[in-house]
Design a protein around this motif. Sequence first.
Motif, PDB file in Angstrom:
ATOM      1  N   MET A 166      17.014  21.648 -35.630  1.00  0.00           N
ATOM      2  CA  MET A 166      16.436  20.870 -34.528  1.00  0.00           C
ATOM      3  C   MET A 166      17.227  21.121 -33.246  1.00  0.00           C
ATOM      4  N   PRO A 167      16.547  21.418 -32.136  1.00  0.00           N
ATOM      5  CA  PRO A 167      17.270  21.667 -30.886  1.00  0.00           C
ATOM      6  C   PRO A 167      17.911  20.388 -30.365  1.00  0.00           C
ATOM      7  N   ALA A 168      18.929  20.572 -29.504  1.00  0.00           N
ATOM      8  CA  ALA A 168      19.601  19.404 -28.939  1.00  0.00           C
ATOM      9  C   ALA A 168      18.605  18.616 -28.098  1.00  0.00           C
ATOM     10  N   PRO A 169      18.676  17.278 -28.133  1.00  0.00           N
ATOM     11  CA  PRO A 169      17.766  16.495 -27.297  1.00  0.00           C
ATOM     12  C   PRO A 169      18.050  16.733 -25.817  1.00  0.00           C
ATOM     13  N   LEU A 170      17.016  16.510 -25.013  1.00  0.00           N
ATOM     14  CA  LEU A 170      17.166  16.680 -23.570  1.00  0.00           C
ATOM     15  C   LEU A 170      18.172  15.671 -23.030  1.00  0.00           C
ATOM     16  N   LEU A 171      17.984  14.447 -23.457  1.00  0.00           N
ATOM     17  CA  LEU A 171      18.867  13.369 -23.004  1.00  0.00           C
ATOM     18  C   LEU A 171      19.355  12.617 -24.229  1.00  0.00           C
ATOM     19  N   SER A 172      20.634  12.336 -24.247  1.00  0.00           N
ATOM     20  CA  SER A 172      21.189  11.658 -25.401  1.00  0.00           C
ATOM     21  C   SER A 172      22.208  10.627 -24.923  1.00  0.00           C
ATOM     22  N   LEU A 173      22.021   9.390 -25.336  1.00  0.00           N
ATOM     23  CA  LEU A 173      22.960   8.325 -24.970  1.00  0.00           C
ATOM     24  C   LEU A 173      23.675   7.855 -26.222  1.00  0.00           C
ATOM     25  N   ARG A 174      24.969   7.609 -26.101  1.00  0.00           N
ATOM     26  CA  ARG A 174      25.735   7.070 -27.217  1.00  0.00           C
ATOM     27  C   ARG A 174      26.521   5.859 -26.760  1.00  0.00           C
ATOM     28  N   LYS A 175      26.304   4.746 -27.426  1.00  0.00           N
ATOM     29  CA  LYS A 175      27.096   3.520 -27.223  1.00  0.00           C
ATOM     30  C   LYS A 175      27.135   3.079 -25.764  1.00  0.00           C
ATOM     31  N   HIS A 208      24.684  12.503 -22.504  1.00  0.00           N
ATOM     32  CA  HIS A 208      24.625  13.960 -22.592  1.00  0.00           C
ATOM     33  C   HIS A 208      23.284  14.439 -22.074  1.00  0.00           C
ATOM     34  N   TRP A 209      23.321  15.491 -21.276  1.00  0.00           N
ATOM     35  CA  TRP A 209      22.101  16.083 -20.722  1.00  0.00           C
ATOM     36  C   TRP A 209      22.072  17.523 -21.187  1.00  0.00           C
ATOM     37  N   ASN A 210      21.053  17.899 -21.964  1.00  0.00           N
ATOM     38  CA  ASN A 210      21.003  19.243 -22.552  1.00  0.00           C
ATOM     39  C   ASN A 210      22.264  19.560 -23.334  1.00  0.00           C
ATOM     40  N   GLY A 211      22.846  18.552 -23.995  1.00  0.00           N
ATOM     41  CA  GLY A 211      24.038  18.772 -24.790  1.00  0.00           C
ATOM     42  C   GLY A 211      25.343  18.711 -24.018  1.00  0.00           C
ATOM     43  N   GLU A 212      25.272  18.677 -22.680  1.00  0.00           N
ATOM     44  CA  GLU A 212      26.494  18.629 -21.877  1.00  0.00           C
ATOM     45  C   GLU A 212      26.794  17.183 -21.478  1.00  0.00           C
ATOM     46  N   PRO A 213      28.057  16.763 -21.574  1.00  0.00           N
ATOM     47  CA  PRO A 213      28.367  15.399 -21.125  1.00  0.00           C
ATOM     48  C   PRO A 213      28.244  15.290 -19.599  1.00  0.00           C
ATOM     49  N   VAL A 214      27.656  14.199 -19.132  1.00  0.00           N
ATOM     50  CA  VAL A 214      27.542  13.972 -17.684  1.00  0.00           C
ATOM     51  C   VAL A 214      27.962  12.541 -17.361  1.00  0.00           C
ATOM     52  N   HIS A 215      28.503  12.388 -16.167  1.00  0.00           N
ATOM     53  CA  HIS A 215      28.868  11.056 -15.672  1.00  0.00           C
ATOM     54  C   HIS A 215      28.223  10.875 -14.312  1.00  0.00           C
ATOM     55  N   LEU A 216      27.105  10.165 -14.288  1.00  0.00           N
ATOM     56  CA  LEU A 216      26.367  10.022 -13.031  1.00  0.00           C
ATOM     57  C   LEU A 216      26.965   8.915 -12.181  1.00  0.00           C
ATOM     58  N   THR A 217      27.078   9.178 -10.891  1.00  0.00           N
ATOM     59  CA  THR A 217      27.557   8.129  -9.999  1.00  0.00           C
ATOM     60  C   THR A 217      26.535   7.784  -8.927  1.00  0.00           C
ATOM     61  N   SER A 218      25.433   8.542  -8.855  1.00  0.00           N
ATOM     62  CA  SER A 218      24.417   8.199  -7.849  1.00  0.00           C
ATOM     63  C   SER A 218      23.072   8.773  -8.272  1.00  0.00           C
ATOM     64  N   PRO A 219      21.969   8.182  -7.764  1.00  0.00           N
ATOM     65  CA  PRO A 219      20.639   8.716  -8.064  1.00  0.00           C
ATOM     66  C   PRO A 219      20.491  10.165  -7.602  1.00  0.00           C
ATOM     67  N   ALA A 220      21.196  10.521  -6.530  1.00  0.00           N
ATOM     68  CA  ALA A 220      21.078  11.898  -6.040  1.00  0.00           C
ATOM     69  C   ALA A 220      21.550  12.876  -7.115  1.00  0.00           C
ATOM     70  N   GLU A 221      22.630  12.522  -7.828  1.00  0.00           N
ATOM     71  CA  GLU A 221      23.108  13.389  -8.909  1.00  0.00           C
ATOM     72  C   GLU A 221      22.089  13.482 -10.029  1.00  0.00           C
ATOM     73  N   ALA A 222      21.499  12.333 -10.357  1.00  0.00           N
ATOM     74  CA  ALA A 222      20.492  12.335 -11.424  1.00  0.00           C
ATOM     75  C   ALA A 222      19.345  13.256 -11.042  1.00  0.00           C
ATOM     76  N   ARG A 223      18.938  13.187  -9.780  1.00  0.00           N
ATOM     77  CA  ARG A 223      17.834  14.039  -9.354  1.00  0.00           C
ATOM     78  C   ARG A 223      18.203  15.509  -9.420  1.00  0.00           C
ATOM     79  N   ARG A 224      19.469  15.826  -9.090  1.00  0.00           N
ATOM     80  CA  ARG A 224      19.883  17.229  -9.175  1.00  0.00           C
ATOM     81  C   ARG A 224      19.790  17.742 -10.607  1.00  0.00           C
ATOM     82  N   LEU A 225      20.065  16.855 -11.571  1.00  0.00           N
ATOM     83  CA  LEU A 225      19.947  17.272 -12.970  1.00  0.00           C
ATOM     84  C   LEU A 225      18.487  17.475 -13.358  1.00  0.00           C
ATOM     85  N   GLY A 226      17.581  16.816 -12.669  1.00  0.00           N
ATOM     86  CA  GLY A 226      16.174  16.912 -13.036  1.00  0.00           C
ATOM     87  C   GLY A 226      15.618  15.618 -13.595  1.00  0.00           C
TER      88      GLY A 226
END
Lengths: 303, 503
Positions: free
Chosen positions: B1-10, B63-81
């Motif tokens: 199974m491929p990695a999920p697009l978005l994955s949240l843990r705890k 995690h976004w596409n398997g990479e850990p991310v730490h968002l601090t603003s909506p602009a960053e979220a939009r850059r991720l897609g």
Amino acid sequence: MSGIEFILAGMLAAATPFLLAALGELVVERAGVLNLGLEGMMALGAAIGFIVVYEGGGHVAAFLAAGLVGVGLALVFAGLALGLRANQVAVGLAVGILGQGLSSLVGNSYESLTITGLPKLAFPGLSDLPVVGGMFSQDIIVWLSLIATAAIWAMFRYSRLGLILRAIGENPAAARAIGYRVTALRLGAVVFGGAMAGFAGAYAATVYTPLWADGMIAGRGWIALALVVFGIWLTGRIFFGALLFGALSLASLVAQTEGWAVPSQLLSSLPYIVTIVVLGIITSNKRLLKVNGVASLGEPFGP
Amino acid sequence: MPAPLLSLRKMTKTYGQTVANSAIDLDVAAGSIHAILGENGAGKSTLMKLIYGVERPDEGEMHWNGEPVHLTSPAEARRLGIGMVFQHFSLFETLTVVENISLIVPGSKVDLAARIRALGQDFGLVVDPFAHVHALSVGERQRVEIIRCLLTEPRLLILDEPTSVLPPQAVGLLFETLRRLRDGGVSILFISHKLDEIRALCDRATILRGGRVTGDVDPRDHDSHDLARMMIGRDMPAPLHLAPMPKGEMRLELTALDHQPDDPFGVTLAGVSLRLHAGEILGIAGISGNGQAEMSRLISGETLLPASRRDEIRMMDKPVGHLGPAARRALGLAFVPEERLGRGAVPDMTLADNSLLTAHPLGLLKRGLIDRQAEARFTAACIADFDVRTSGPEAEAGSLSGGNLQKFIMGREISLNPRLLFVAQPTWGVDIGAATAIRHRLVKMRNAGVAVLVISEELEELFEICDRIQVLHKGSLSPSLDPRSTRPEEIGRWMIGSASVVA
């Protein structure tokens, strides 16, 4: 020179202090911030500008210094109103009083001294026209103010920056949600407004009436604030408002020198009365107000 | 199974004492429509704010596409897609559609307008790029929000309660659009509390209750019953049945009421007529912004008619068009407005003082002065009768949750023993248990011979409790419809103006 020629020739210069300050405040208010400290910023700009010219620094340095002290006061305002999200009305009033106090302090030993203003630059040909010719012979600052008016009009009408400023003024929460740094943009607007107020003060004290007298700004900052509202936050209307006010203040002088049988106190209060009346009439158009009014004006915003 | 697009843990987020999200796990696969199901207050909105970078989590990983991310603003979220369509739209009313969109999407206005039109064709999201947003209907505004998101070419589109502002026909259209987007490779997070919609649309559902995950299922494998139990922790309450009532006396009558509001963006009412008798519930359906606000102010007395037109509004068989709210209340009107804070209650005042605002005739005054004991007794009774969760009569109104404050205001108004009860959006933002209690109470009032007028956007609710329904659209009121013999689609046609079929 007839009265009408006198008014036409002088109204642009008379309008310039109001125009510069009001254009700055327009940008500030469009971004959603209400800066009531305009009068004090102008007063301090006037004092510093006068001192620089008097001490031999020249007009360019005078305007730069006046702009800088305007920015300095604007930063005090921004630190409290944007940084700490204090009440903008209270902070604006306090900063205004501070500016006026400082202007009295630094200008104390220059009281009633005079300097030379700036030469007039004339449009060749146009300035020789009968009656209206005087309008085309103005100092450099007047010409620059006209350019600034056109630039700010175009910014709000055509540019992305203008769009963003309007957006954060209408709905800062939404602007933040789509990724704009509301506080940083507002800070930029306030700093611009401070610089313009400084320029306006410097123009009043070093060009329009090149002398220093404590309290010489005499309510011009408040009129500029009123013009922004009276112009319904539209650049063109603010320009004509400033022009009207400039023309009326000259008209009251003309009426006095021609010995009208009207008390001079009434004549000198005429521009204010007309402004109040016009303001009342124009701002009764609810549709224009709703479309152009700034929804979040004066409300603190923070994450 | 491929990695999920978005994955949240705890993922955990607390506001003061309240734990809004507690150790939430969530996996959104690429190319799926994933539902977040939960009641109001279950933590859905908080979770979306964390994903979109509006708020930062106290704990947990994203995690976004398997990479850990730490968002601090909506602009960053939009850059991720990541794109988000808000429930309360984040559009700027004084700007045009294309100006709104150009705040996010680069490009000249002419170019953008062409792209807006092309996208509208492809996905059935037709809207005029040069219209001012304040002139658009709520449904059109939603389209603008969706178009604005799509033009940023997101990989994940978050939709917060998107169907709450749409008539039934437009819901189908929206679902069609969403399926097409999914087939084009966009994942969708669909936030809702409507079980049928989720079963019709979604491939996966994560269910939240009280800030925790209580289920992670394929909604097509479960019936609404199962999903409801996961969502509210018990069975769905049984629907109400209205016993027939003899027709009572006329309590409210609007006759060909025209009204031009002061607000230039307001809705002009044209020829609004209705009749409401004792012992019946009349529902006003329709999408918000079609004249509900104007109509409710006219009925409450906040907007007055000139004395010459006082007959256009009659209450208890008296002309009242020129009378203010107090005079109408003296005749037996009670009113629960849509805005609870500021119009229904004063946020900074205690519940006890809020009781006083409308219930003062019930012996809360002694020789013109406030009788604090009577006030406290009345308030305590309201709190007990209507199951208001609060620390007591001394709590500030602003400290209550929306649902609890609504129960309190309903309680206060019902305690006035009105002859005519007018309620706008009775269960807006109220959890299912409390909503059921409020509906039961309205029906009980009806059975006791009170005339009840309800304005609501929730069609299911109106079908459940109303004897008759009228639909408000662009300031005009439809004829009276019988919910027992009318299908929701027919109401939907009135909601969008019967002439046109597409919203």
